[in-house]
Enzyme design. Structure first.
Site, short mmCIF file in Angstrom:
data_model
loop_
_atom_site.label_atom_id
_atom_site.label_comp_id
_atom_site.label_asym_id
_atom_site.label_seq_id
_atom_site.Cartn_x
_atom_site.Cartn_y
_atom_site.Cartn_z
N HIS A 136 0.65 -1.69 -0.40
CA HIS A 136 0.26 -0.18 0.03
C HIS A 136 0.82 1.37 0.04
O HIS A 136 0.08 2.78 0.05
CB HIS A 136 -1.09 0.11 1.43
CG HIS A 136 -2.15 -1.00 1.43
ND1 HIS A 136 -2.69 -1.52 0.13
CD2 HIS A 136 -2.14 -2.49 2.25
CE1 HIS A 136 -3.61 -2.58 0.98
NE2 HIS A 136 -2.92 -3.28 1.49
N ASP A 170 -2.79 -10.98 -2.25
CA ASP A 170 -3.45 -10.87 -0.55
C ASP A 170 -4.84 -10.08 -0.99
O ASP A 170 -4.72 -9.55 -2.15
CB ASP A 170 -2.53 -8.98 -0.70
CG ASP A 170 -2.43 -8.26 1.09
OD1 ASP A 170 -1.66 -8.96 1.68
OD2 ASP A 170 -3.82 -7.68 1.16
N HIS A 172 -6.03 -7.47 -0.28
CA HIS A 172 -6.10 -5.86 -0.84
C HIS A 172 -5.50 -5.73 -1.50
O HIS A 172 -4.68 -6.20 -1.77
CB HIS A 172 -5.82 -5.32 0.59
CG HIS A 172 -6.36 -5.36 1.81
ND1 HIS A 172 -6.10 -6.56 2.89
CD2 HIS A 172 -7.97 -5.32 2.43
CE1 HIS A 172 -6.63 -6.47 3.51
NE2 HIS A 172 -7.18 -5.75 3.16
N ASP A 259 -4.68 -12.78 4.20
CA ASP A 259 -6.19 -12.54 5.04
C ASP A 259 -7.03 -12.54 3.99
O ASP A 259 -8.18 -12.43 3.95
CB ASP A 259 -6.04 -10.96 4.89
CG ASP A 259 -4.56 -10.31 3.45
OD1 ASP A 259 -4.73 -10.69 2.74
OD2 ASP A 259 -5.07 -8.86 3.92
C1 OKP Z 1 -2.93 -4.70 4.61
B1 OKP Z 1 -2.55 -5.11 4.23
C2 OKP Z 1 -9.83 -2.91 10.43
C3 OKP Z 1 -9.61 -1.86 9.06
C4 OKP Z 1 -8.72 -3.02 8.27
C5 OKP Z 1 -6.59 -1.28 6.81
C6 OKP Z 1 -6.32 -2.64 5.89
C7 OKP Z 1 -5.28 -2.71 5.48
C8 OKP Z 1 -4.34 -4.48 5.11
N1 OKP Z 1 -10.00 -1.83 11.18
N2 OKP Z 1 -8.01 -1.64 7.33
O1 OKP Z 1 -3.33 -5.63 2.62
O2 OKP Z 1 -2.95 -6.68 4.25
ZN ZN Z 2 -3.93 -7.00 2.86
#
Ligand code: OKP
Ligand code: ZN
Length: 316
Positions: A136, A170, A172, A259
């Site tokens: 990110h 990932d 995300h 994830d």
């Molecule tokens: C980072 B990576 C939970 C909200 C989470 C942020 C996500 C970041 C992901 N309370 N939001 O891509 O695994």
């Molecule tokens: Zn992620």
């Protein structure tokens, strides 16, 4: 195969993140990588190597000079328990700066670059246990637990020796990696992730983001609905492998976030642990020198098993 690990990440350990004004426990915690490391230590102790220290210019090739000095100087200025939720160079409230953040983030880059170095030396598969994650982080923005973009820095380093494909699995979308290579045609960025209409980073990862100028056609997004299963995922994964083959890169970097696992506390797909071996095997069928960079994955107790399943599929 080699696994690269440093314990410097442990010192970056923010106590909380802020979500809609509510303080929550920090999901991107040291135990994540400890879980993977301890599992792999049992199975493959002899493959584990420490990182080398690389000069800062590799980071400066990707990140804006003022951004890098901001992180360095602000980390150094904080007293031992102080935490900064910055007001600039930042896209969200998940990415605080602590006294050791700069040190941990540069060490994470070293872990990635050391992996890239071994790949250049002819190693077929290297797994860089990076933490904090990187995908990110844009050229001058931290966000989503990421400070320096480990995969982008490693890809840029490898790109001096041939074309590089980055496959980001990932949960995300890797907005940072996309932004960094958006104008380039020597690094292909492909990402499979949750539809950003519903999940972080919200503002990018849509199908119509295809690159710009010379880079047009060298950025590909595959947003998927929440609830995606092993079978559905496999179908899309196969498409990305075709894209990668058509590009005929010299090196492959996998931004590996776990994830996507069914029990991940912040994800939303339904992938099972044995399926990571299938993903690994599919990627292995490309027969490319491969650098795996750790990104997310928050189901701490399962991460070791997931990583091992993935590596079993990837091993030649
Ligand atoms: C980072 B990576 C939970 C909200 C989470 C942020 C996500 C970041 C992901 N309370 N939001 O891509 O695994
Ligand atoms: Zn992620």
């Amino acid at each position: 195969m080699k696994i690269i690990y440093s314990d410097k990440h442990v010192k970056h350990n923010p106590p909380f993140e802020i979500y809609d004004g509510v303080y929550e426990a920090y999901a991107e915690k040291p135990e994540r990588i400890m879980s993977i490391f301890n599992f792999l230590k049992e199975k493959r102790a002899k493959d584990i190597y420490p990182p080398d220290n690389f000069p800062i210019n590799h980071i400066l090739d990707i990140h804006h000079k003022e951004y890098v000095s901001f992180l360095k100087n602000r980390s150094a200025k904080l007293s031992s328990k102080e935490i900064l939720y910055p007001s600039y160079f930042i896209r969200d409230t998940y990415t605080p700066v602590t006294p050791k953040t700069y040190e941990a983030a540069t060490s994470s880059v070293d872990v990635a670059l050391t992996g890239a170095k071994y790949v250049l030396k002819g190693e077929g598969l290297v797994y860089s246990l990076c933490r904090p994650p990187g995908h990110h982080a844009e050229n001058k923005t931290m966000g989503g637990y990421c400070y320096f973009n480990n995969a982008a820095i490693a890809a840029n380093y490898l790109s001096k020796h041939g074309k590089v494909a980055i496959l980001d699995i990932d949960f995300h979308h890797g907005n940072g990696t996309q932004q960094i290579f958006y104008d380039r045609n020597d690094v292909l960025y492909i990402s499979i992730h949750a539809d950003p209409k519903f999940k972080f980073p919200y503002s990018s990862g849509f199908e119509d983001e295809k690159g710009r100028g010379e880079g047009l056609g060298y950025n590909k997004n595959y947003p998927l609905p929440l609830g995606t299963t092993d079978e559905e995922y496999l179908e899309i994964l196969k498409k990305t492998l075709k894209d990668i083959k058509d590009f005929s890169p010299k090196f492959l970097i996998v931004s590996a976030g776990f994830d996507t696992y069914e029990k991940d506390p912040i994800g939303g797909f339904k992938l099972t642990i044995p399926f990571y071996k299938v993903i690994g095997r599919q990627i292995n069928s490309l027969e490319l020198p491969t650098l795996v960079i750790q990104e997310g994955g928050y189901a701490v107790d399962a991460l070791g098993e997931i990583a091992y399943s993935f590596l079993q599929g990837l091993s030649k």
